[in-house]
Design a protein around this motif. Structure first.
Motif, PDB file in Angstrom:
ATOM      1  N   VAL A 189      27.867  -2.548  58.986  1.00  9.46           N
ATOM      2  CA  VAL A 189      27.745  -2.985  57.778  1.00  9.46           C
ATOM      3  C   VAL A 189      29.309  -3.139  57.097  1.00  9.46           C
ATOM      4  N   ASP A 214      23.307   0.407  51.416  1.00  7.95           N
ATOM      5  CA  ASP A 214      23.856  -0.886  51.392  1.00  7.95           C
ATOM      6  C   ASP A 214      23.994  -1.423  50.077  1.00  7.95           C
ATOM      7  N   ASP A 241      26.310   3.326  58.051  1.00  7.65           N
ATOM      8  CA  ASP A 241      25.727   2.112  58.442  1.00  7.65           C
ATOM      9  C   ASP A 241      24.542   2.429  59.356  1.00  7.65           C
ATOM     10  N   THR A 247      23.848 -10.384  59.061  1.00  9.03           N
ATOM     11  CA  THR A 247      22.713 -10.154  58.114  1.00  9.03           C
ATOM     12  C   THR A 247      21.393 -10.171  58.704  1.00  9.03           C
ATOM     13  N   ILE A 266      34.596  -1.501  51.160  1.00  6.91           N
ATOM     14  CA  ILE A 266      34.110  -1.961  52.259  1.00  6.91           C
ATOM     15  C   ILE A 266      33.647  -0.917  53.262  1.00  6.91           C
ATOM     16  N   VAL A 294      27.335  -3.261  48.985  1.00  7.02           N
ATOM     17  CA  VAL A 294      27.612  -4.721  48.773  1.00  7.02           C
ATOM     18  C   VAL A 294      28.092  -4.988  47.328  1.00  7.02           C
ATOM     19  N   TYR A 338      33.709 -10.858  53.869  1.00  9.53           N
ATOM     20  CA  TYR A 338      33.638 -11.268  52.493  1.00  9.53           C
ATOM     21  C   TYR A 338      34.964 -12.000  51.984  1.00  9.53           C
ATOM     22  N   THR A 393      31.805  -4.138  46.931  1.00 10.00           N
ATOM     23  CA  THR A 393      32.701  -5.088  47.491  1.00 10.00           C
ATOM     24  C   THR A 393      32.911  -6.408  46.909  1.00 10.00           C
ATOM     25  N   LEU A 424      30.949  -6.812  55.770  1.00  4.51           N
ATOM     26  CA  LEU A 424      31.346  -6.710  54.364  1.00  4.51           C
ATOM     27  C   LEU A 424      33.083  -7.187  54.391  1.00  4.51           C
ATOM     28  N   GLN A 437      28.694 -13.494  59.641  1.00  3.60           N
ATOM     29  CA  GLN A 437      27.976 -12.861  58.426  1.00  3.60           C
ATOM     30  C   GLN A 437      26.601 -13.056  58.491  1.00  3.60           C
TER      31      GLN A 437
END
Length: 482
Positions: free
Chosen positions: A343, A161, A132, A65, A127, A165, A350, A168, A347, A61
Motif C-alpha cells: 500500500v 486503507d 499493509d 490495485t 504514504i 488513501v 500518486y 495521501t 501510494l 498502480q
C-alpha cells in the motif's frame, strides 16, 4: 510464435516457479516473502541486470490495485464477524486515530530533521501511515500468536486503507495547490468510509444470497462469480467516491462468515490467487525501483524507518488503545507487528502520476522505509512474541472441509477436525458426544492408526475426526468439539 513472445512466456514461467520456491524459502528462513519478491524485481531491473527496463507508474498502480483487491478478498474470506467483532473497536481506533498520529510524527520528523516543507513532509507521513494487508496477512497468518491479536492486526490492515488513501490525496493536493479546506476534507473522509462500509456489507449480503440461490453448471464458476462481485463492488464504490478497498474487505468478511456452496474450494482458489497477486505486484514494484536513485535516500530512510518503528507506531498503538483491555506486552507486540508493504509503495506512485516535483525521490524514500520495516519487523515478530510470552500453547484445531456432493445439491461436507486437550469431548464415548442430529463420525485417526468409530469409542486428545455433516451444522459441530 515469434521469439519475443516465447522469451516473455519463458520468463513468466521461470518467475512463477521461482516465486513459489521463494515463498517456501521465506517461510523457512523467517523473512517476509515480499522482501524476496521485491528483490527479484530489483535484480531484473535496468540498474542491476539490465534485463528489463520498466518505469510505468500508472501500470504499477493499476496492477497493484487489482492485486490488493485479490489479497483483501483472500484475507477477508478467512475472517468472520465472530473473530472480527471483539476487536472492532481497537481496530477502528488504530485505523483512524492511529494513522493520524503516525502521519503527524513522521511528518514532524521529516519537516524538522530533513527540512522538507510541511505539505511534502505530511505527504510522506500519509504514504507510510497505514499498515499493509498483503504483508500482515502473509506474515501474521503463519505465526502462533493469540487469535485476538492476530484478528486485531488483520482487521486494522483491512480497515486503515481508506484513511491512508484519503490523507495521501489530501496532502498531494496541498502540495500542488498550496491550500486545503479542512471541513470539506473531513466530510469527504466520512463519506468515503461510510459508503465503503455500507456498499461492502450490502454487496456481501447480496452475493451470499445469489451464490446460495443459483445452481451453476460447473464448480469452477463459483470463484469467478465471487471475484467478479469483488471487482464490481470496488469499481462501483470508487465511482461513487467511496473507499473501494474498505468495501472489498467488508464484502470478503461477510462472505467469510457465511455458509456458501463449495466454500473450502473457494477459499483455496482465492488463496492461490492471493499468492499470485503478491508475486506479480511485488516483482513489478521492484522493477519500478532504480537502486542508484535510492542511494541518496538511505540515511533519511533509516531515520524515518527508525522513527516509524520506535516512536510513531508505538505511540499510535498506546494512544489508540487507551482504556481498552490490553496488557503492555500485547500493545508492544501489536506495535512491532505494524508491517508496511504494498500500500505505501503504491501510494508513492500518486505523486509521480501527478507530476509533483521530487516525486521520484519520495518514491525511493518510501520504498527504502518499507523494505527496512519488512526486514526488521517481519523477521523478529516470532522471537518477540516468544520473549513476551505471547506464543499460543497450541495451534487452533484444524477444520478442513470437503464438500462431497458438488454444486450444493445436498450440501453434505466432510469435516476434518483435530481434537485438542482442552475439548470437553475428550474422555467421552462417541455415543455421549452431543453432536447435532444427522452428524456422523465416519472415521477416526489416532496417531498412525485408523480406527472404525463405534458408540463406545472413547475420544482422546490429538484424535483426528472425520465427520459427515450438513453445511448448516458445521459451526454447531465445531462448538461441541472445540
Amino acid at each position: 510464435m515469434d521469439t519475443t513472445t516465447t522469451l516473455l512466456l519463458l520468463l513468466a514461467g521461470i518467475l512463477l516457479i521461482t516465486g513459489v520456491w521463494m515463498a517456501k524459502l521465506a517461510a523457512r528462513i523467517g523473512v517476509p516473502a515480499l522482501v524476496l519478491f521485491l528483490g527479484i524485481g530489483m535484480v531484473l531491473g535496468s540498474d542491476i541486470s539490465g534485463l528489463v527496463y520498466f518505469d510505468d507508474a500508472w501500470l504499477s498502480q493499476f496492477v497493484g490495485t487489482m492485486a490488493l483487491i485479490l489479497i483483501l478478498l483472500d484475507g477477508g474470506l478467512q475472517t468472520s464477524w465472530h473473530h472480527l467483532r471483539p476487536v472492532l473497536r481497537p481496530a477502528l481506533s488504530l485505523a483512524t486515530f492511529g494513522v493520524l498520529i503516525t502521519v503527524g510524527v513522521i511528518g514532524g520528523v521529516t519537516h524538522f530533521a530533513l527540512g522538507a516543507p510541511w505539505p511534502f513532509a505530511l505527504l510522506i507521513g500519509a504514504i507510510v501511515g497505514s499498515t499493509d494487508a498483503s504483508a500482515v496477512f502473509a506474515v501474521i497468518g503463519n505465526q502462533n500468536i493469540p487469535e485476538r491479536l492476530k484478528a486485531l492486526l488483520e482487521a486494522e490492515s483491512g480497515l486503515n486503507d481508506p484513511m491512508a488513501v484519503f490523507l495521501t490525496l489530501l496532502m498531494l493536493n496541498w502540495a500542488k495547490l498550496g491550500q486545503i479546506d479542512p471541513l470539506s476534507a473531513i466530510g469527504s473522509l466520512l463519506w468515503e468510509a461510510a459508503l465503503g462500509m455500507v456498499i461492502g456489507l450490502g454487496a456481501g449480503y447480496l452475493l451470499v444470497k445469489l451464490m446460495r440461490l443459483i445452481k451453476l453448471g460447473s464448480a469452477g464458476l463459483y470463484p469467478i462469480l465471487m471475484l467478479g462481485g469483488a471487482i464490481l463492488t470496488f469499481a462501483v464504490t470508487g465511482w461513487l467516491h467511496g473507499s473501494g478497498f474498505l468495501a472489498v474487505y467488508m464484502l470478503a468478511v461477510t462472505l467469510g462468515g457465511a455458509e456458501l456452496p463449495l466454500k473450502s474450494a473457494l477459499i483455496s482458489f482465492h488463496q492461490g490467487l492471493g499468492w499470485l497477486a503478491q508475486m506479480v505486484m511485488f516483482i513489478l514494484l521492484g522493477l519500478l525501483v532504480f537502486p542508484h536513485q535510492m542511494v541518496p535516500q538511505i540515511w533519511p530512510g533509516i531515520l524515518l524507518a527508525l522513527t516509524l518503528l520506535l516512536v510513531a507506531r508505538p505511540m499510535a498503538v498506546w494512544l489508540s488503545t487507551l482504556g481498552m483491555a490490553f496488557r503492555w506486552q500485547e500493545r508492544l507486540l501489536v506495535a512491532w507487528s505494524g508491517l508496511r508493504g504494498a500500500v505505501p509503495i503504491i501510494l508513492a506512485t500518486y505523486p509521480m502520476l501527478a507530476g509533483l516535483a521530487e516525486s521520484h525521490a519520495i518514491f525511493h524514500l518510501v520504498f527504502f522505509v518499507v523494505l527496512t520495516s519488512a526486514v526488521l519487523q517481519g523477521t523478529t515478530i516470532p522471537a518477540l512474541a516468544k520473549r513476551l510470552g505471547l506464543v499460543a500453547g497450541q495451534s487452533p484445531a484444524r477444520a478442513v472441509r470437503l464438500e462431497l456432493l458438488s454444486i450444493g445439491r445436498v450440501g453434505v461436507e466432510l469435516l476434518e477436525l483435530e481434537l485438542l486437550a482442552g475439548s470437553a469431548a475428550v474422555g467421552l464415548s462417541l455415543a455421549k458426544v452431543p453432536l447435532p442430529e444427522g452428524a456422523t463420525v465416519s472415521a477416526l485417526l489416532r496417531g498412525e492408526r485408523l480406527l472404525a468409530p463405534r458408540g463406545g469409542t472413547r475420544l482422546e486428545a490429538g484424535d483426528l475426526l472425520f465427520l459427515l455433516v450438513q453445511r448448516e451444522q458445521v459451526e454447531a459441530v465445531r462448538a461441541v468439539l472445540a
